[in-house]
Design a protein around this motif. Structure first.
Motif, PDB file in Angstrom:
ATOM      1  N   UNK A   1       0.819  -1.216   0.000  1.00 33.66           N
ATOM      2  CA  UNK A   1       0.000   0.000   0.000  1.00 33.66           C
ATOM      3  C   UNK A   1       0.850   1.261   0.000  1.00 33.66           C
ATOM      4  N   UNK A   2       2.148   1.094   0.218  1.00 29.90           N
ATOM      5  CA  UNK A   2       3.081   2.211   0.139  1.00 29.90           C
ATOM      6  C   UNK A   2       4.448   1.659  -0.242  1.00 29.90           C
ATOM      7  N   UNK A   3       5.291   2.514  -0.794  1.00 32.19           N
ATOM      8  CA  UNK A   3       6.603   2.069  -1.248  1.00 32.19           C
ATOM      9  C   UNK A   3       7.527   1.808  -0.060  1.00 32.19           C
ATOM     10  N   UNK A   4       8.612   1.079  -0.308  1.00 35.38           N
ATOM     11  CA  UNK A   4       9.593   0.816   0.746  1.00 35.38           C
ATOM     12  C   UNK A   4      10.210   2.120   1.243  1.00 35.38           C
TER      13      UNK A   4
ATOM     14  N   UNK B   1     -13.384  -0.956   5.738  1.00 34.26           N
ATOM     15  CA  UNK B   1     -12.278  -0.335   6.457  1.00 34.26           C
ATOM     16  C   UNK B   1     -12.085  -1.061   7.783  1.00 34.26           C
ATOM     17  N   UNK B   2     -10.828  -1.410   8.084  1.00 40.43           N
ATOM     18  CA  UNK B   2     -10.504  -2.075   9.347  1.00 40.43           C
ATOM     19  C   UNK B   2      -9.415  -1.263  10.040  1.00 40.43           C
ATOM     20  N   UNK B   3      -9.722  -0.722  11.206  1.00 34.91           N
ATOM     21  CA  UNK B   3      -8.813   0.203  11.888  1.00 34.91           C
ATOM     22  C   UNK B   3      -8.488  -0.333  13.279  1.00 34.91           C
TER      23      UNK B   3
ATOM     24  N   UNK C   1     -10.393   4.432   8.260  1.00 29.68           N
ATOM     25  CA  UNK C   1      -9.969   4.204   6.877  1.00 29.68           C
ATOM     26  C   UNK C   1      -8.769   3.273   6.752  1.00 29.68           C
ATOM     27  N   UNK C   2      -8.586   2.396   7.747  1.00 28.84           N
ATOM     28  CA  UNK C   2      -7.531   1.404   7.653  1.00 28.84           C
ATOM     29  C   UNK C   2      -7.790   0.440   6.506  1.00 28.84           C
ATOM     30  N   UNK C   3      -6.753   0.130   5.733  1.00 27.68           N
ATOM     31  CA  UNK C   3      -6.874  -0.763   4.586  1.00 27.68           C
ATOM     32  C   UNK C   3      -6.640  -2.203   5.046  1.00 27.68           C
TER      33      UNK C   3
ATOM     34  N   UNK D   1      -4.860   7.091   2.892  1.00 22.75           N
ATOM     35  CA  UNK D   1      -6.139   6.648   3.444  1.00 22.75           C
ATOM     36  C   UNK D   1      -6.085   6.499   4.965  1.00 22.75           C
ATOM     37  N   UNK D   2      -5.104   5.752   5.435  1.00 20.28           N
ATOM     38  CA  UNK D   2      -5.064   5.397   6.851  1.00 20.28           C
ATOM     39  C   UNK D   2      -4.792   6.625   7.715  1.00 20.28           C
ATOM     40  N   UNK D   3      -5.702   6.900   8.659  1.00 20.20           N
ATOM     41  CA  UNK D   3      -5.572   8.034   9.571  1.00 20.20           C
ATOM     42  C   UNK D   3      -5.302   7.490  10.973  1.00 20.20           C
TER      43      UNK D   3
END
Length: 416
Positions: free
Chosen positions: A62-65, A183-185, A192-194, A337-339
């Motif tokens: 979901x994000x780069x290294x 969404x799972x937080x 907004x957890x992915x 997304x994730x807050x």
């Protein structure tokens, strides 16, 4: 062709181990998964029974290294790998934002800009109540499935399948390019957890945010709850945090009636949070909902808001305060997304949809008959585990004793 040629490849075949393999699975390429390489179609066909499982397992970042290395995570939660986008049958209608650039809804933007609030009546309300109940049913299925050791990606699968089984579309999927169906937080993640490959720990608290788009009338439903992953998570501090989150939401609804100002909802919620010694997030608000996933009105959860507008009979909206152990300030992850909380402390959130009636409100997502007799899932968990507890008891100074910790056996895991 059956497989795609990889130029200049000098890799080993995943099936037979021969050097010089240069054929790639086209489905992996389509989904953006790491390449699986074979020397010939015969090897690919032989491996298919095992290989195809990769198409639904977490394997994407979901994000780069670089982003992961440089970003300052405020708490211990880290992103895992996410699975490819789940398919929705073609016969299920899509919301307005699917197929639009960036997954954005131009109608939502126009609604907010004009502060246009819909007053729903008659047949539309029948459809709204129907999708609200469907959304509640899906959330109940997801909450009942929670257990230590499961990936949040598994919750996404459960929610996705339960939604399409009911002939509905999972509203988050593709909304502003959100990659999953729910969404799972967890813990310090506000919202907004992915869903990904991270396994839930016994001491975690988890928010599950379910939204469904119905085929009847084309309306959305939206609600969420925070639950304990196991009885080990149900410490006195955690019970108090979840109670505060639910109490803040209900305090907001207590101010709903025709003529009431939307900004006063936030005043009531903030006062309730203060009474627990907690704060409430200010950057994310409740919202109108109907044929649009998010629309006017904006429903603030914090005090002294300048949000305009008064409630009228037929308005439908959510209240969903995010109650924090520490600061109300938040931090957005590089996945956009994730807050998470800025200080890494935990957060609880509860959300319901309501309808403004002639003399008050009706909870639409709390179950049949306006949610009469409904108890949030965490209260039912405590009762199942033998913890003596009533809503509001923490604020009254009656802190429940946490259940005695013990090594989990097969029956415990099933109960969780």
């Amino acid at each position: 062709s059956f497989c795609t040629l990889l130029a200049m490849a000098t890799l080993k075949c995943e099936e037979c181990g021969k050097d010089g393999a240069a054929l790639q699975c086209p489905k992996c390429k389509e989904l953006g998964l790491p390449p699986s390489i074979y020397c010939e179609q015969a090897c690919f066909k032989k491996a298919w029974g095992t290989h195809k499982k990769k198409h639904s397992q977490p394997g994407l970042k979901s994000m780069s290294d670089v982003e992961r290395t440089l970003f300052h995570f405020t708490g211990p939660i880290r992103p895992g790998l996410i699975s490819p986008k789940r398919a929705v049958p073609k016969e299920i209608p899509r919301p307005d934002y699917i197929g639009k650039p960036g997954g954005a809804s131009p109608d939502e933007e126009r609604s907010y800009n004009a502060n246009k609030m819909f007053q729903w009546r008659n047949k539309d309300l029948v459809c709204i109540r129907e999708i609200a109940q469907i959304s509640r049913d899906v959330l109940e299925i997801a909450m009942a499935a929670v257990r230590p050791g499961m990936m949040t990606d598994e919750i996404d699968r459960i929610v996705h399948e339960a939604t399409i089984e009911r002939g509905c579309y999972p509203s988050p999927l593709g909304y502003n390019e959100f990659p999953k169906s729910v969404c799972t937080s967890v813990n310090e993640v506000i919202c907004h957890g992915i869903p990904d490959s991270r396994e839930l720990q016994p001491t975690d608290i988890l928010n599950i945010d379910v939204s469904c788009f119905g085929t009847s009338g084309g309306f959305h439903g939206d609600l969420n709850e925070t639950v304990f992953v196991s009885k080990e998570a149900a410490t006195a501090e955690s019970i108090r945090l979840l109670e505060a989150g639910h109490a803040a939401m209900m305090e907001g609804f207590a101010n709903v009636k025709p003529g009431a100002l939307y900004k006063h909802v936030g005043d009531a919620i903030a006062a309730k949070c203060d009474s627990y010694g907690y704060s409430v997030v200010r950057s994310i608000c409740g919202h109108g909902i109907g044929r649009l996933f998010h629309c006017a009105p904006v429903v603030p959860h914090y005090a002294n808001s300048r949000t305009p507008g008064a409630m009228k009979q037929g308005h439908v909206f959510t209240i969903e305060p995010m109650v924090c152990e520490g600061t109300w300030e938040d931090s957005l992850w590089p996945d956009n997304w994730t807050v998470a909380t800025k200080d890494g402390k935990r957060c609880s959130m509860f959300e319901q949809m309501c309808l403004v009636t002639s003399d008050g409100y009706e909870l639409l997502t709390a179950g049949p008959n306006g949610g009469a007799g409904y108890q949030p899932f965490f209260v039912r968990q405590l009762a199942q585990w033998g913890v003596e507890y009533e809503l509001g008891s923490c604020l009254a100074g009656k802190t429940p004793a946490a259940p005695a910790a013990k090594e989990a056996d097969a029956d415990d895991v099933a109960a969780c």
